[in-house]
Design a protein around this motif. Structure first.
Motif, PDB file in Angstrom:
ATOM      1  N   SER A 114      20.585   3.531   7.172  1.00  0.00           N
ATOM      2  CA  SER A 114      21.593   2.546   6.772  1.00  0.00           C
ATOM      3  C   SER A 114      20.952   1.207   6.425  1.00  0.00           C
ATOM      4  CB  SER A 114      22.618   2.344   7.881  1.00  0.00           C
ATOM      5  OG  SER A 114      23.324   3.532   8.106  1.00  0.00           O
ATOM      6  N   ILE A 115      19.988   0.774   7.225  1.00  0.00           N
ATOM      7  CA  ILE A 115      19.300  -0.500   6.963  1.00  0.00           C
ATOM      8  C   ILE A 115      18.534  -0.436   5.653  1.00  0.00           C
ATOM      9  CG2 ILE A 115      17.441  -2.013   7.769  1.00  0.00           C
ATOM     10  CD1 ILE A 115      18.422  -1.420  10.635  1.00  0.00           C
ATOM     11  N   VAL A 116      17.858   0.681   5.408  1.00  0.00           N
ATOM     12  CA  VAL A 116      17.073   0.823   4.183  1.00  0.00           C
ATOM     13  C   VAL A 116      17.988   0.852   2.956  1.00  0.00           C
ATOM     14  CG1 VAL A 116      15.564   2.403   2.893  1.00  0.00           C
ATOM     15  CG2 VAL A 116      15.121   1.916   5.306  1.00  0.00           C
ATOM     16  N   ASN A 117      19.105   1.527   3.045  1.00  0.00           N
ATOM     17  CA  ASN A 117      20.023   1.649   1.907  1.00  0.00           C
ATOM     18  C   ASN A 117      20.837   0.381   1.662  1.00  0.00           C
ATOM     19  OD1 ASN A 117      19.206   4.235   1.312  1.00  0.00           O
ATOM     20  ND2 ASN A 117      20.811   5.193   2.533  1.00  0.00           N
ATOM     21  N   GLN A 118      21.156  -0.386   2.691  1.00  0.00           N
ATOM     22  CA  GLN A 118      21.984  -1.586   2.536  1.00  0.00           C
ATOM     23  C   GLN A 118      21.384  -2.738   3.341  1.00  0.00           C
ATOM     24  OE1 GLN A 118      25.793  -0.230   3.932  1.00  0.00           O
ATOM     25  NE2 GLN A 118      26.204   0.941   2.074  1.00  0.00           N
ATOM     26  N   PRO A 119      20.224  -3.298   2.889  1.00  0.00           N
ATOM     27  CA  PRO A 119      19.548  -4.336   3.669  1.00  0.00           C
ATOM     28  C   PRO A 119      20.381  -5.622   3.811  1.00  0.00           C
ATOM     29  CG  PRO A 119      18.442  -3.993   1.565  1.00  0.00           C
ATOM     30  CD  PRO A 119      19.509  -2.955   1.686  1.00  0.00           C
ATOM     31  N   GLU A 120      21.174  -6.010   2.780  1.00  0.00           N
ATOM     32  CA  GLU A 120      21.962  -7.249   2.870  1.00  0.00           C
ATOM     33  C   GLU A 120      23.024  -7.133   3.972  1.00  0.00           C
ATOM     34  OE1 GLU A 120      22.222  -5.389  -0.175  1.00  0.00           O
ATOM     35  OE2 GLU A 120      20.353  -6.243  -0.886  1.00  0.00           O
ATOM     36  N   ALA A 122      22.941  -5.163   6.549  1.00  0.00           N
ATOM     37  CA  ALA A 122      22.261  -5.122   7.841  1.00  0.00           C
ATOM     38  C   ALA A 122      21.858  -6.527   8.277  1.00  0.00           C
ATOM     39  CB  ALA A 122      21.042  -4.215   7.767  1.00  0.00           C
ATOM     40  N   ALA A 123      21.408  -7.389   7.299  1.00  0.00           N
ATOM     41  CA  ALA A 123      21.012  -8.759   7.629  1.00  0.00           C
ATOM     42  C   ALA A 123      22.218  -9.565   8.093  1.00  0.00           C
ATOM     43  CB  ALA A 123      20.356  -9.420   6.419  1.00  0.00           C
ATOM     44  N   LYS A 124      23.367  -9.412   7.452  1.00  0.00           N
ATOM     45  CA  LYS A 124      24.585 -10.119   7.858  1.00  0.00           C
ATOM     46  C   LYS A 124      25.014  -9.687   9.255  1.00  0.00           C
ATOM     47  CE  LYS A 124      26.515 -10.842   3.260  1.00  0.00           C
ATOM     48  NZ  LYS A 124      27.597 -10.472   2.337  1.00  0.00           N
ATOM     49  N   LEU A 125      24.929  -8.398   9.500  1.00  0.00           N
ATOM     50  CA  LEU A 125      25.298  -7.861  10.819  1.00  0.00           C
ATOM     51  C   LEU A 125      24.359  -8.368  11.901  1.00  0.00           C
ATOM     52  CD1 LEU A 125      27.299  -6.002  12.250  1.00  0.00           C
ATOM     53  CD2 LEU A 125      25.746  -4.107  11.832  1.00  0.00           C
ATOM     54  N   ALA A 126      23.063  -8.449  11.591  1.00  0.00           N
ATOM     55  CA  ALA A 126      22.085  -8.952  12.558  1.00  0.00           C
ATOM     56  C   ALA A 126      22.318 -10.429  12.834  1.00  0.00           C
ATOM     57  CB  ALA A 126      20.673  -8.717  12.023  1.00  0.00           C
ATOM     58  N   ALA A 127      22.755 -11.207  11.813  1.00  0.00           N
ATOM     59  CA  ALA A 127      23.007 -12.635  11.992  1.00  0.00           C
ATOM     60  C   ALA A 127      24.187 -12.859  12.943  1.00  0.00           C
ATOM     61  CB  ALA A 127      23.255 -13.301  10.655  1.00  0.00           C
ATOM     62  N   LEU A 128      25.142 -11.944  12.959  1.00  0.00           N
ATOM     63  CA  LEU A 128      26.302 -12.068  13.831  1.00  0.00           C
ATOM     64  C   LEU A 128      25.978 -11.770  15.296  1.00  0.00           C
ATOM     65  CD1 LEU A 128      29.049 -10.354  11.642  1.00  0.00           C
ATOM     66  CD2 LEU A 128      28.751 -12.798  12.073  1.00  0.00           C
ATOM     67  N   ALA A 129      24.886 -11.042  15.538  1.00  0.00           N
ATOM     68  CA  ALA A 129      24.538 -10.660  16.917  1.00  0.00           C
ATOM     69  C   ALA A 129      24.100 -11.903  17.692  1.00  0.00           C
ATOM     70  CB  ALA A 129      23.424  -9.629  16.885  1.00  0.00           C
TER      71      ALA A 129
END
Length: 132
Positions: A114-120, A122-129
């Motif tokens: 999922s991270i490889v296919n949709q990096p943007e 994944a980055a938004k989701l990581a910023a929310l953590a």
């Protein structure tokens, strides 16, 4: 008379001696008489210090005789049965552990793909953590 038959195992003889003696009796007299003679001698000679009692007990069970041990021998049998049960339980637990590891690996693979296919995303989701 066969020498093996005359040589009743001594008082603290190991289980193997009793098994060999029973086999000689069985060969000479047949199973029923061998069992009778065995029990008569066994009851007079056996003590708590017999090495490998559980082996003798297992052999005689196959011959149709349930040997009762003294409290030390019965305790040894209980430990043996307990460890056999523990071994079975560990086998089942091991199977569950393998299943759990496979599920974790599958989930980890899904996350990486999922991270490889949709990096943007994944980055938004990581910023929310937020750390706890």
């Amino acid at each position: 008379m066969n020498e093996a038959i005359k040589n009743i195992p001594y008082i603290n003889a190991p289980a193997e001696s009793w098994v060999l003696w029973h086999k000689a009796l069985k060969k000479r007299y047949g199973k029923q008489e061998a069992n009778r003679l065995f029990l008569a001698a066994y009851k007079k000679r056996v003590t708590a210090t017999m090495p490998n009692f559980l082996d003798l007990q297992a052999y005689m069970k196959k011959q149709g005789i349930k040997l009762e041990g003294n409290w030390v021998q019965e305790l040894e049998g209980s430990f043996s049965d307990g460890f056999a049960g523990l071994e079975t339980a560990l086998g089942v637990a091991g199977g569950f552990a393998v299943l759990i590891v496979l599920l974790i690996l599958g989930l980890a693979t899904f996350v990486v793909v999922s991270i490889v296919n949709q990096p943007e995303k994944a980055a938004k989701l990581a910023a929310l953590a937020r750390p706890i």
